[in-house]
Write a protein that holds these residues in place. Structure first.
Motif, PDB file in Angstrom:
ATOM      1  N   GLU A 270      17.231 -20.401  47.803  1.00 50.21           N
ATOM      2  CA  GLU A 270      18.007 -19.781  46.909  1.00 50.21           C
ATOM      3  C   GLU A 270      18.941 -20.485  45.999  1.00 50.21           C
ATOM      4  O   GLU A 270      19.566 -21.440  46.339  1.00 50.21           O
ATOM      5  N   GLY A 271      19.185 -20.053  44.692  1.00 50.14           N
ATOM      6  CA  GLY A 271      20.004 -20.626  43.905  1.00 50.14           C
ATOM      7  C   GLY A 271      19.322 -21.993  42.830  1.00 50.14           C
ATOM      8  O   GLY A 271      20.133 -22.270  42.188  1.00 50.14           O
ATOM      9  N   ALA A 272      18.291 -22.434  43.510  1.00 53.68           N
ATOM     10  CA  ALA A 272      17.699 -23.493  43.075  1.00 53.68           C
ATOM     11  C   ALA A 272      16.595 -23.232  41.728  1.00 53.68           C
ATOM     12  O   ALA A 272      16.212 -22.435  41.566  1.00 53.68           O
ATOM     13  N   GLY A 273      16.768 -24.229  40.671  1.00 57.50           N
ATOM     14  CA  GLY A 273      15.818 -24.254  39.656  1.00 57.50           C
ATOM     15  C   GLY A 273      14.710 -24.815  39.869  1.00 57.50           C
ATOM     16  O   GLY A 273      14.122 -24.595  41.061  1.00 57.50           O
ATOM     17  N   HIS A 274      14.242 -25.756  39.093  1.00 60.75           N
ATOM     18  CA  HIS A 274      12.886 -26.297  39.308  1.00 60.75           C
ATOM     19  C   HIS A 274      12.861 -27.944  39.827  1.00 60.75           C
ATOM     20  O   HIS A 274      11.956 -28.334  40.185  1.00 60.75           O
ATOM     21  N   ILE A 275      14.110 -28.278  40.239  1.00 64.81           N
ATOM     22  CA  ILE A 275      14.252 -29.655  40.940  1.00 64.81           C
ATOM     23  C   ILE A 275      14.775 -29.196  42.119  1.00 64.81           C
ATOM     24  O   ILE A 275      16.105 -29.730  42.503  1.00 64.81           O
ATOM     25  N   VAL A 276      14.354 -28.580  43.253  1.00 72.23           N
ATOM     26  CA  VAL A 276      14.650 -28.141  44.380  1.00 72.23           C
ATOM     27  C   VAL A 276      15.244 -29.231  45.411  1.00 72.23           C
ATOM     28  O   VAL A 276      16.345 -29.246  45.664  1.00 72.23           O
ATOM     29  N   PRO A 277      14.657 -30.410  45.276  1.00 74.03           N
ATOM     30  CA  PRO A 277      15.219 -31.403  46.369  1.00 74.03           C
ATOM     31  C   PRO A 277      16.677 -31.927  45.870  1.00 74.03           C
ATOM     32  O   PRO A 277      17.201 -32.234  46.757  1.00 74.03           O
ATOM     33  N   ALA A 278      16.854 -31.976  44.515  1.00 72.71           N
ATOM     34  CA  ALA A 278      18.200 -32.489  44.066  1.00 72.71           C
ATOM     35  C   ALA A 278      19.067 -31.461  44.191  1.00 72.71           C
ATOM     36  O   ALA A 278      20.538 -31.694  44.422  1.00 72.71           O
ATOM     37  N   GLU A 279      18.786 -30.158  43.919  1.00 72.53           N
ATOM     38  CA  GLU A 279      19.729 -29.240  43.534  1.00 72.53           C
ATOM     39  C   GLU A 279      20.350 -28.639  44.513  1.00 72.53           C
ATOM     40  O   GLU A 279      21.559 -28.118  44.720  1.00 72.53           O
ATOM     41  N   LYS A 280      19.577 -28.240  45.751  1.00 72.85           N
ATOM     42  CA  LYS A 280      19.843 -27.730  46.861  1.00 72.85           C
ATOM     43  C   LYS A 280      19.665 -28.439  48.078  1.00 72.85           C
ATOM     44  O   LYS A 280      18.999 -28.164  49.144  1.00 72.85           O
TER      45      LYS A 280
END
Length: 296
Positions: A270-280
């Motif tokens: 939830e809430g992540a864009g295309h760079i999931v490992p870094a964003e959330k």
């Protein structure tokens, strides 16, 4: 984290690593770098008993440019399995991929299943699902950088004003609302700041999705052979709900989970864009470590 270098498949690779135990090879995407994309996962895997290694892919500084200039997916996949051997991986090794690293992971796990016990992929689904999306109006619009990068002018545009186009892409398109992509962009500047490096990165798109071959039967056969078959290993697929590049609905995510092998899972972050490992990172790490614990 420690810095290291190793030669694999004829390429001098730079990487960061932390921890001891089974190899966890972490594959980044465009326009990123391994140490930045996986800065949160590396220590988490190390604490969980893995040797987490995040290389920069061929062409992305400080890894060497390929002598023959090839950025073909088939050669990138050979790099992955050669890195497994060069880094003394065994049958317990795990493979983690995001974006271009996702395509590499889907393929490498199938090409050498004896090397990888489990697979974690985010942000680019298996080929059958990605191709179906890329052929839609929405997919063509949202993946417009694929087509822009084919133009000769892209080299100049991406390099101009201290790589302002890529800075804006990272902040406004490839990451979700409220995320500060400053650190991602600094990784991009270091990896692709030289003209030859930026050209190599664009060649990922020009040689693998070029206008003269994309969509031909030969192209379909080539990519189908590389990442058209799903891994036999337990696989975790994660996707951001705010991804504006590869937009995914619940039905597609459910279909991906059903298509993967026994013991596999698929989930939204939830809430992540295309760079999931870094964003959330907290949620991403939680899901990855839980999956690895269940399938150990």
């Amino acid at each position: 984290m420690h810095n290291g270098r190793v030669t694999a498949n004829g390429i001098d690779f730079s990487y960061v690593e932390q921890g001891q135990g089974p190899l966890a090879l972490l594959l980044h995407g465009f326009p990123e770098s391994g140490d930045v994309t996986y800065r949160h996962l590396i220590p988490a895997l190390a604490a969980a008993g893995y040797r987490a290694v995040a290389p920069n892919m061929r062409g992305f500084a400080p890894t060497a440019l390929p002598a023959d200039g090839s950025m073909l997916l088939g050669d990138l996949v050979d790099d992955v399995n050669a890195l497994h051997e060069a880094l003394d991986g065994d049958e317990k090794a795990i493979l983690v991929g995001h974006d271009w690293g996702a395509g590499m992971a889907w393929s490498a796990a199938v090409a050498a299943p004896q090397r990888w016990s489990r697979v974690v992929v985010s942000d680019v689904p298996p080929l059958r699902f990605f191709a179906a999306y890329a052929n839609t109006f929405e997919g063509i619009e949202n993946l417009n950088h694929f087509w822009f990068f084919q133009m000769d002018m892209a080299d100049e545009v991406l390099a101009a004003d201290d790589m302002a186009w890529l800075r804006q892409g990272l902040q406004e398109k490839w990451t979700g609302p409220g995320f500060d992509a400053t650190e991602e962009f600094e990784g991009t500047r270091k990896a692709l700041g030289e003209p030859a490096r930026l050209r190599a990165a664009l060649d990922l798109y020009r040689t693998n999705f070029g206008p003269q071959q994309m969509g031909t039967p030969e192209w379909a056969a080539e990519h189908g052979a590389l990442w058209g078959t799903l891994p036999s290993q337990p696989t975790l697929y994660l996707h951001g709900t705010e991804d504006k590049s590869v937009v995914m609905d619940e039905a597609t995510l459910t279909a991906i989970g059903a298509a993967l092998s026994e013991g596999s899972e698929a989930a939204f972050v939830e809430g992540a864009g295309h760079i999931v490992p870094a964003e959330k990172p907290e949620r991403y790490n939680e899901l990855v470590l839980a999956f690895l614990g269940k399938t150990a």
